[in-house]
Design a protein around this motif. Structure first.
Motif, PDB file in Angstrom:
ATOM      1  N   THR A 127       0.814  -1.213   0.000  1.00  0.00           N
ATOM      2  CA  THR A 127       0.000   0.000   0.000  1.00  0.00           C
ATOM      3  C   THR A 127       0.851   1.269   0.000  1.00  0.00           C
ATOM      4  O   THR A 127       0.377   2.338  -0.358  1.00  0.00           O
TER       5      THR A 127
ATOM      6  N   GLY B  17       1.424   3.651  -3.475  1.00  0.00           N
ATOM      7  CA  GLY B  17       0.370   4.341  -4.193  1.00  0.00           C
ATOM      8  C   GLY B  17       0.820   5.652  -4.825  1.00  0.00           C
ATOM      9  O   GLY B  17       0.288   6.077  -5.837  1.00  0.00           O
TER      10      GLY B  17
ATOM     11  N   GLU C 207      -5.249  -6.026  -1.542  1.00  0.00           N
ATOM     12  CA  GLU C 207      -6.545  -5.385  -1.757  1.00  0.00           C
ATOM     13  C   GLU C 207      -6.519  -3.922  -1.329  1.00  0.00           C
ATOM     14  O   GLU C 207      -7.316  -3.115  -1.803  1.00  0.00           O
TER      15      GLU C 207
ATOM     16  N   ALA D 110      -4.109  -1.847  -1.940  1.00  0.00           N
ATOM     17  CA  ALA D 110      -3.349  -1.050  -2.912  1.00  0.00           C
ATOM     18  C   ALA D 110      -4.155  -0.933  -4.196  1.00  0.00           C
ATOM     19  O   ALA D 110      -4.563  -1.936  -4.780  1.00  0.00           O
ATOM     20  N   ASP D 111      -4.372   0.291  -4.655  1.00  0.00           N
ATOM     21  CA  ASP D 111      -5.194   0.532  -5.842  1.00  0.00           C
ATOM     22  C   ASP D 111      -4.350   0.431  -7.110  1.00  0.00           C
ATOM     23  O   ASP D 111      -4.206   1.389  -7.871  1.00  0.00           O
ATOM     24  N   VAL D 112      -3.760  -0.742  -7.310  1.00  0.00           N
ATOM     25  CA  VAL D 112      -2.896  -0.977  -8.465  1.00  0.00           C
ATOM     26  C   VAL D 112      -3.209  -2.359  -9.042  1.00  0.00           C
ATOM     27  O   VAL D 112      -3.717  -3.229  -8.334  1.00  0.00           O
TER      28      VAL D 112
ATOM     29  N   ALA E  89     -10.530   0.631 -13.925  1.00  0.00           N
ATOM     30  CA  ALA E  89     -10.288  -0.105 -12.679  1.00  0.00           C
ATOM     31  C   ALA E  89      -9.080  -1.010 -12.858  1.00  0.00           C
ATOM     32  O   ALA E  89      -8.912  -1.622 -13.915  1.00  0.00           O
ATOM     33  N   PRO E  90      -8.208  -1.098 -11.850  1.00  0.00           N
ATOM     34  CA  PRO E  90      -7.004  -1.917 -11.991  1.00  0.00           C
ATOM     35  C   PRO E  90      -7.336  -3.396 -12.178  1.00  0.00           C
ATOM     36  O   PRO E  90      -8.223  -3.933 -11.519  1.00  0.00           O
TER      37      PRO E  90
ATOM     38  N   ARG F 188      -6.977  -7.286 -11.745  1.00  0.00           N
ATOM     39  CA  ARG F 188      -6.490  -8.191 -10.694  1.00  0.00           C
ATOM     40  C   ARG F 188      -6.598  -9.610 -11.239  1.00  0.00           C
ATOM     41  O   ARG F 188      -7.681 -10.190 -11.291  1.00  0.00           O
TER      42      ARG F 188
END
Length: 330
Positions: free
Chosen positions: A129, A132, A146, A148-150, A312-313, A315
């Protein structure tokens, strides 16, 4: 005097813009023209000034890859998969080895920022995290977080741990040991969680956790020697290692330097299914990860993020596969 793009264009009978397209976007130029320009480049000895081009474009023709241990054959295969896919995008891969050290990881990230790479594929040492605000596109590789927005590309390591220990339990082993560490590495923690879930389903089974300082053959050898010196009633009858290098070390320490027989005294399972796993003295049962596919998918996820930064990243999660060999009686 160094040959310039204008010299190449004049000798080839094309515009400077065409030479630029041949070098950077060859798919926009007729094949015969591409061939002619490259012939002139070879004749004149032209070398592009990538440093100047990077300053104009804001990005280089490369991406960064930072993994936990480049000596681990699993990460070598991941890097190969990333390089093969990156070549299709016309970029190269710069590889860094964090050696599981946060300081080295940070130094490589700083270096790649300075090099203006297109993005970074990272197997983080610990919590992801914190990345970012890295300032360049990032894809978590062989890891997911989850918080981390990557984008991330990983294998379900909880399922993999459950597969490994479930197999040992099916073989009648009840005193199971998990060897792996440091515990701060997400993959290690997830594989241990999977082991605990499998143990919880069998009332008479127990799980001993042996934390190692690293995921190396030497660390595994130390574990194997320790087990060999225990009394039979005090040692496990099944061992699950967080990766194959540890398992190879346990095999050496317990069965070669010690007098334990694998799988008779101790059944042994590794993780990653590196090529060497099937060539050990006792072929190693292991949980397979699709290493090359992971590397390739991470590159695709990076370029998808570059193409649409607001999306959206991605996953992506692969499923692990148990490969049974002689170390568990297979």
């Amino acid at each position: 005097m160094a040959t310039s793009v204008k010299d190449v264009a004049k000798a080839a009978g094309v515009s400077v813009g065409t030479v630029s397209n041949v070098l950077n976007r060859p798919e926009k130029v007729a094949a015969a023209t591409v061939e002619r320009v490259h012939e002139v480049i070879a004749e004149l000895g032209f070398v592009r000034n990538d440093a100047a081009r990077q300053l104009r474009a804001g990005r280089s023709r490369s991406l960064g890859l930072v993994v936990l241990d480049t000596a681990n054959p699993f990460f070598a295969e991941v890097a190969r998969g990333a390089e093969e896919r990156a070549a299709h995008h016309g970029v190269s891969v710069l590889v860094g080895n964090s050696d599981q050290l946060p300081g080295r990881e940070a130094a490589y990230l700083d270096l790649f920022r300075e090099q203006r790479v297109n993005g970074v594929l990272l197997t983080p040492v610990s919590d992801a995290t914190a990345f970012g605000d890295l300032g360049i596109p990032l894809v978590l590789l062989d890891a997911e977080d989850e918080g981390a927005d990557v984008p991330s590309v990983a294998v379900d390591d909880v399922e993999g741990g459950a597969l490994a220990v479930g197999h040992l339990l099916e073989r009648g082993r009840r005193r199971i040991a998990f060897a792996g560490g440091p515990a701060s590495i997400r993959q290690v923690a997830d594989r241990l969680e999977g082991a605990r879930r499998a143990i919880a389903a069998v009332p008479d089974a127990t799980l001993e956790v042996i934390e190692t300082p690293s995921l190396t053959v030497l660390a595994g050898r130390n574990v194997g020697e320790q087990l060999a010196h225990r009394a039979p009633a005090d040692r496990p009858d099944g061992v699950f290692c967080a990766n194959d290098l540890l398992a190879v070390g346990v095999l050496q320490g317990a069965g070669i330097l010690g007098d334990l027989r694998v799988p008779d005294d101790i059944a042994l399972v590794g993780y990653d299914d590196i090529d060497f796993a099937q060539a050990t003295v006792v072929p190693l049962t292991s949980v397979r990860q699709p290493a090359r596919e992971i590397g390739a998918a991470a590159v695709d996820a990076l370029f998808a993020a570059l193409a649409d930064p607001d999306a959206a990243p991605q996953r992506i999660r692969f499923r692990p596969e148990l490969v049974v060999r002689a170390s568990t009686g297979g």
